[in-house]
Design a protein around this motif. Structure first.
Motif, PDB file in Angstrom:
ATOM      1  N   ALA A 208       0.792  -1.330   0.344  1.00 36.01           N
ATOM      2  CA  ALA A 208       0.047  -0.133   0.509  1.00 36.01           C
ATOM      3  C   ALA A 208       0.698   1.467  -0.152  1.00 36.01           C
ATOM      4  O   ALA A 208       0.491   2.550  -0.009  1.00 36.01           O
ATOM      5  CB  ALA A 208      -0.347  -0.079   1.203  1.00 36.01           C
ATOM      6  N   GLY A 209       1.981   1.223  -0.048  1.00 39.15           N
ATOM      7  CA  GLY A 209       2.932   2.351  -0.076  1.00 39.15           C
ATOM      8  C   GLY A 209       2.903   3.230  -1.205  1.00 39.15           C
ATOM      9  O   GLY A 209       3.254   2.435  -1.683  1.00 39.15           O
ATOM     10  N   PRO A 210       3.436   4.395  -0.913  1.00 39.74           N
ATOM     11  CA  PRO A 210       4.529   4.904  -2.028  1.00 39.74           C
ATOM     12  C   PRO A 210       5.087   4.119  -3.182  1.00 39.74           C
ATOM     13  O   PRO A 210       5.498   4.506  -4.321  1.00 39.74           O
ATOM     14  CB  PRO A 210       4.171   6.180  -1.722  1.00 39.74           C
ATOM     15  CG  PRO A 210       4.075   6.221  -0.062  1.00 39.74           C
ATOM     16  CD  PRO A 210       3.667   5.242  -0.376  1.00 39.74           C
ATOM     17  N   TYR A 240       9.063  -6.452 -13.372  1.00 42.22           N
ATOM     18  CA  TYR A 240       8.360  -5.573 -14.562  1.00 42.22           C
ATOM     19  C   TYR A 240       7.924  -4.797 -14.153  1.00 42.22           C
ATOM     20  O   TYR A 240       7.604  -3.744 -14.954  1.00 42.22           O
ATOM     21  CB  TYR A 240       7.307  -6.970 -15.096  1.00 42.22           C
ATOM     22  CG  TYR A 240       6.102  -7.027 -15.923  1.00 42.22           C
ATOM     23  CD1 TYR A 240       6.314  -6.094 -17.215  1.00 42.22           C
ATOM     24  CD2 TYR A 240       4.616  -7.009 -15.888  1.00 42.22           C
ATOM     25  CE1 TYR A 240       5.416  -5.550 -18.066  1.00 42.22           C
ATOM     26  CE2 TYR A 240       4.180  -6.636 -16.613  1.00 42.22           C
ATOM     27  CZ  TYR A 240       3.932  -6.225 -17.935  1.00 42.22           C
ATOM     28  OH  TYR A 240       3.125  -5.546 -18.239  1.00 42.22           O
ATOM     29  N   LEU A 241       7.224  -4.527 -13.222  1.00 42.63           N
ATOM     30  CA  LEU A 241       6.369  -3.043 -12.187  1.00 42.63           C
ATOM     31  C   LEU A 241       7.992  -2.449 -11.500  1.00 42.63           C
ATOM     32  O   LEU A 241       8.444  -3.144 -10.626  1.00 42.63           O
ATOM     33  CB  LEU A 241       4.982  -3.663 -11.269  1.00 42.63           C
ATOM     34  CG  LEU A 241       4.066  -3.818 -12.804  1.00 42.63           C
ATOM     35  CD1 LEU A 241       3.056  -4.189 -11.539  1.00 42.63           C
ATOM     36  CD2 LEU A 241       3.916  -2.610 -13.359  1.00 42.63           C
ATOM     37  N   PRO A 242       7.662  -1.086 -11.445  1.00 44.05           N
ATOM     38  CA  PRO A 242       8.612  -0.585 -10.746  1.00 44.05           C
ATOM     39  C   PRO A 242       8.119  -0.289  -9.221  1.00 44.05           C
ATOM     40  O   PRO A 242       6.735  -0.258  -8.610  1.00 44.05           O
ATOM     41  CB  PRO A 242       8.505   1.249 -11.360  1.00 44.05           C
ATOM     42  CG  PRO A 242       7.366   1.217 -11.478  1.00 44.05           C
ATOM     43  CD  PRO A 242       7.048  -0.088 -12.361  1.00 44.05           C
ATOM     44  N   ALA A 243       8.585  -0.187  -8.000  1.00 39.72           N
ATOM     45  CA  ALA A 243       8.916  -0.234  -6.961  1.00 39.72           C
ATOM     46  C   ALA A 243       7.898   1.291  -6.443  1.00 39.72           C
ATOM     47  O   ALA A 243       6.832   1.005  -5.752  1.00 39.72           O
ATOM     48  CB  ALA A 243       9.621   0.203  -5.991  1.00 39.72           C
ATOM     49  N   GLU A 246       2.996   5.213  -8.281  1.00 43.64           N
ATOM     50  CA  GLU A 246       2.495   5.934  -9.224  1.00 43.64           C
ATOM     51  C   GLU A 246       3.090   6.073 -10.259  1.00 43.64           C
ATOM     52  O   GLU A 246       2.640   5.961 -11.446  1.00 43.64           O
ATOM     53  CB  GLU A 246       3.054   7.541  -8.739  1.00 43.64           C
ATOM     54  CG  GLU A 246       2.870   8.600  -7.782  1.00 43.64           C
ATOM     55  CD  GLU A 246       3.027   9.616  -7.719  1.00 43.64           C
ATOM     56  OE1 GLU A 246       3.808   9.951  -7.839  1.00 43.64           O
ATOM     57  OE2 GLU A 246       2.239  10.299  -6.296  1.00 43.64           O
ATOM     58  N   ARG A 247       3.897   5.440 -10.817  1.00 51.48           N
ATOM     59  CA  ARG A 247       4.913   5.112 -12.790  1.00 51.48           C
ATOM     60  C   ARG A 247       4.323   3.054 -12.769  1.00 51.48           C
ATOM     61  O   ARG A 247       4.159   3.183 -13.965  1.00 51.48           O
ATOM     62  CB  ARG A 247       6.277   4.851 -12.049  1.00 51.48           C
ATOM     63  CG  ARG A 247       6.594   6.319 -11.845  1.00 51.48           C
ATOM     64  CD  ARG A 247       8.277   5.761 -11.502  1.00 51.48           C
ATOM     65  NE  ARG A 247       8.793   5.129 -12.921  1.00 51.48           N
ATOM     66  CZ  ARG A 247       9.592   4.289 -12.968  1.00 51.48           C
ATOM     67  NH1 ARG A 247      10.471   4.397 -11.203  1.00 51.48           N
ATOM     68  NH2 ARG A 247      10.302   3.659 -13.649  1.00 51.48           N
ATOM     69  N   ARG A 248       3.216   2.855 -11.208  1.00 53.52           N
ATOM     70  CA  ARG A 248       3.315   1.507 -12.496  1.00 53.52           C
ATOM     71  C   ARG A 248       2.037   1.938 -13.550  1.00 53.52           C
ATOM     72  O   ARG A 248       2.680   0.721 -14.572  1.00 53.52           O
ATOM     73  CB  ARG A 248       2.337   0.869 -10.793  1.00 53.52           C
ATOM     74  CG  ARG A 248       3.665   0.724  -9.957  1.00 53.52           C
ATOM     75  CD  ARG A 248       2.771   0.140  -8.764  1.00 53.52           C
ATOM     76  NE  ARG A 248       3.683  -0.572  -7.713  1.00 53.52           N
ATOM     77  CZ  ARG A 248       3.928  -0.322  -6.566  1.00 53.52           C
ATOM     78  NH1 ARG A 248       2.141  -1.176  -6.275  1.00 53.52           N
ATOM     79  NH2 ARG A 248       4.598  -0.751  -5.891  1.00 53.52           N
ATOM     80  N   GLU A 249       0.390   2.570 -13.099  1.00 51.39           N
ATOM     81  CA  GLU A 249       0.026   2.190 -14.388  1.00 51.39           C
ATOM     82  C   GLU A 249       0.363   2.408 -15.694  1.00 51.39           C
ATOM     83  O   GLU A 249       0.084   2.407 -16.959  1.00 51.39           O
ATOM     84  CB  GLU A 249      -1.419   3.077 -13.630  1.00 51.39           C
ATOM     85  CG  GLU A 249      -2.526   3.062 -14.731  1.00 51.39           C
ATOM     86  CD  GLU A 249      -2.838   1.792 -14.873  1.00 51.39           C
ATOM     87  OE1 GLU A 249      -3.896   1.181 -15.708  1.00 51.39           O
ATOM     88  OE2 GLU A 249      -3.135   1.097 -13.980  1.00 51.39           O
TER      89      GLU A 249
END
Length: 518
Positions: A208-210, A240-243, A246-249
């Protein structure tokens, strides 16, 4: 059979046994006598008696005398006519159908009652549960053996329990191909414990964290990932996804568009002269995958063909190699679970929206690509990565269990003959899919899990079958065992034990490679 009173049936005479004298035996291996299949015996019962002399026969000196002595061996007498008449009685079909419908109805009501009452019903009915032996020496109680109601008398309890046991036989708990998170053990009971609910909360807090703490996420994931958060966790741990949340979508949108750009650019070339062999091999291999109920769906077959072909085109150093096809399945199944609740073997994938299927396909492609980036030398020319790992496995087993190692040497079993597949398919052909997914939870969390930790898992897996291996005393028996290890009923408990032993081996040997050798 008619005749003078002094003549007895052959098997009732006080004579020595005659060759060919076979009586009907009713039991598990011998079905009841069927008059329809033995009509000729009924006809034979009316034939005139053979002219034999009653009493103890003299020793046969010629074939004719022997034949006369044994001529009535298969005759059917009056006692047998009664048996035939009893067997010929047919049940009333209406009674049969009515009884069957009642059984089905009672069982359906019982299932509904269990779902409503939950744990209380389980406690109340546990007195009639039956112990079912499973893998190892564990016994798991099956509450499906409980009676339908609460009879008043002891005889009623026994009768009802027997009736319900008969009703429940076709409805034994079925272990799904894919376990529901970490709560699916070999008993097939999908109940989340308090501990598992607490673990799920911890995962959700980390996610859940940013900015997700990937190190903490790996620590949590090592012991298994709850099904509800497994898709997002796998995407993060695979890189595959960044930590950053905000950048994931935007990353997902970009990578999915990029994948389908590859489809438009390359997929039409699958029938070109220099690509058609690759596509043909992919097309042949996909129907051989498991679970068949999933991969044989036309929509799934199309998706897998595109994923594998595009990967092969973009990686010319290795191209497509048999075994890579199996590595798509866990990713695909896990990402399907992001959108469904039921088990995958009962689900029609084509019922999902087209956009959802496109997302699952692209995500599966990129995560499989990330995995293969770390083990690509397993699939380049001559597959040197696999050759090295099999050799390391042999040296490791020779140190941790010399008896097993020498036993296989004695019968000339080469490690490459069985362990090549373990490395090539990452044990996917040796374990049920539910176990593979649990195994990959740890592989994703472990540094170099697929390329390095897998070696120690294979060593622990081999030694796990020590007793069975030492019982085989020839090459053929050993090879049949090692290529068909009995893991069908394995669940998370067995995989957890296997991983713990693999970690112990890694701790002892990983930082001291010379310990492999003598």
């Amino acid at each position: 059979m008619s005749g003078d009173g002094s003549k007895k049936q052959f098997w009732k005479r006080n004579t020595a046994k005659v060759p060919g004298n076979i009586q009907h035996v009713y039991g598990a291996q011998h079905p009841p006598f069927d008059p329809l299949l033995h009509a000729n015996l009924m006809k034979a019962g009316n034939k005139p008696p053979s002219a034999t002399t009653p009493g103890k026969p003299k020793k046969a000196t010629t074939f004719q005398e022997f034949e006369s002595i044994t001529s009535d061996a298969w005759d059917v007498g009056d006692d047998d006519d009664e048996l035939l008449a009893m067997a010929a009685q047919n049940l009333n079909i209406e009674v049969v159908m009515e009884t069957a419908n009642k059984v089905i109805e009672n069982h359906s009501k019982l299932q509904e009652r269990r779902q409503e009452e939950g744990a209380e019903t389980t406690t109340d009915l546990s007195f009639s549960s039956e112990a079912l032996p499973l893998s190892g020496n564990r016994l798991v109680k099956s509450h499906s053996e409980a009676p339908v109601g609460s009879p008043k008398g002891q005889s009623n309890i026994r009768t009802t329990a027997v009736l319900h046991r008969q009703q429940s036989l076709p409805h034994r708990p079925v272990i799904p191909l894919v376990a529901r998170m970490a709560d699916q053990n070999t008993s097939g009971t999908p109940a989340m414990s308090e501990r598992e609910a607490s673990r799920l909360d911890k995962f959700r807090q980390v996610l859940a964290g940013p900015n997700t703490d990937l190190e903490e996420l790996r620590k949590l994931s090592w012991s298994g990932i709850p099904r509800q958060v497994r898709p997002i966790t796998w995407k993060l741990l695979s890189g595959y996804l960044p930590a950053n949340a905000e950048r994931r979508e935007s990353t997902l949108q970009r990578k999915r568009q990029e994948y389908f750009g590859f489809i438009e650019q390359y997929y039409d070339s699958r029938n070109d002269e220099h690509h058609q062999d690759t596509y043909r091999q992919i097309h042949i291999d996909i129907p051989r995958m498991s679970p068949e109920s999933l991969v044989l769906q036309p929509k799934v077959t199309e998706i897998f063909e595109r994923i594998l072909f595009i990967w092969a085109i973009r990686h010319p150093a290795s191209g497509y190699v048999q075994g890579i096809n199996d590595l798509v399945t866990p990713f695909f199944v896990v990402y399907v679970f992001e959108y469904i609740e039921e088990e995958v073997e009962n689900f029609n994938v084509s019922s999902l929206q087209e956009e959802v299927l496109r997302n699952i396909e692209a995500d599966s492609f990129w995560c499989m690509s990330k995995l293969l980036d770390g083990i690509q030398d397993n699939y380049t020319f001559a597959q040197p990565g696999i050759q090295r790992k099999v050799k390391a496995l042999e040296e490791l087993v020779s140190r941790i269990d010399e008896t097993v190692h020498c036993h296989m040497q004695q019968y000339e079993v080469e490690y490459l003959q069985f362990a090549f597949r373990w490395m090539n398919n990452l044990l996917m052909r040796e374990l049920p899919l539910r176990c593979t997914i649990r195994l990959w939870d740890t592989y994703q969390a472990e540094p170099e899990g697929f390329s390095h930790f897998h070696l120690y898992v294979c060593a622990a897996f081999l030694v796990r079958w020590r007793k069975e291996i030492l019982e085989e005393k020839d090459f053929q028996g050993l090879m049949i065992l090692l290529q068909n290890l009995p893991t069908m009923h394995w669940g998370n408990e067995e995989v957890s034990v296997l991983l713990a032993e693999a970690y112990r081996l890694k701790f002892a040997f990983a930082d001291a490679p010379n310990h492999y050798k003598r």
